[in-house]
Design an enzyme around this catalytic site. Sequence first.
Site, PDB file in Angstrom:
ATOM      1  CB  SER A  20      -0.895   0.026   1.247  1.00  0.00           C
ATOM      2  OG  SER A  20      -1.536   1.277   1.404  1.00  0.00           O
ATOM      3  CE1 TYR A  57      -3.923  -2.166   5.012  1.00  0.00           C
ATOM      4  CE2 TYR A  57      -3.154   0.057   4.530  1.00  0.00           C
ATOM      5  CZ  TYR A  57      -3.645  -1.165   4.095  1.00  0.00           C
ATOM      6  OH  TYR A  57      -3.843  -1.376   2.759  1.00  0.00           O
TER       7      TYR A  57
END
Length: 263
Positions: free
Chosen positions: A144, A157
């Site tokens: 990401s 995350y």
Amino acid sequence: MTSDLTGARVLVTGGAKGLGLRTAQAIVASGGSVVIGDIDEQAGADASTALGAAASFVTLDVTDDASWATAIDTAVDNLGGLSGVVNNAGIEIAELFFDLTAEAIRKILDVNVVGTALGIKHAFRAMRPGGRAGAGGAIVNIASVAATIGFPGIAAYSASKSAVDRLTKVAAAESGRLGYGVRINTVCPGLVPNAMGAKLAVDMEALGLFPSVDEAVGAVVALTPSGRLATEDDIANGVAFLLSEDSAFVNGVTLSIDGAMGM
């Protein structure tokens, strides 16, 4: 238009919905065949049926070693071999540092890091010389833009996706040194306005980081020199390239598809 994947045989984790499903669709549209691996059995079966004869489904809990072994064996049987694995399955839980819980951190790391590491392990075992597929191939790990920037509210995350990028580098080095014939690369997508991206925007408002969902999304766009959010097609096309022979000498890289947000 994606790269030519004629003859490609690929397992896509988290392939029942969202980016995983769009990736599976792109593989089939480009001439390949795919096994969708997902913990959501109904959605996975429905997605496989919709894709037609070039697709099938296997139940896969990416955090479980035995589930991976079964899924890889099923993929090899269904596809008549295996030339690619896309480690797409992942979760996102937004929390402020002030409220971080060990339970949420462990859940994120278990799916995003352990799940990817086990995926690399079992892909190597199948695709290296002497494995059940044994002809080499390509692994694409989905990280990401959060691995490259400091965006608030997603500490665990972000850490997990940074770890995915490091796993890729080490795996590429091992594969090369040990002669596995397997390329491993990372894709770092920007924010995509699908269900997962929309939930993040809602979470940003709920955490008090932005006054509204629209302002949260606007902040991401403002940080993106290309001036828009990513699309699932943007990401799926990049994954298809890394699975294809067009990228035969691309190995151990991080492909950021984020409109320069993370530069």
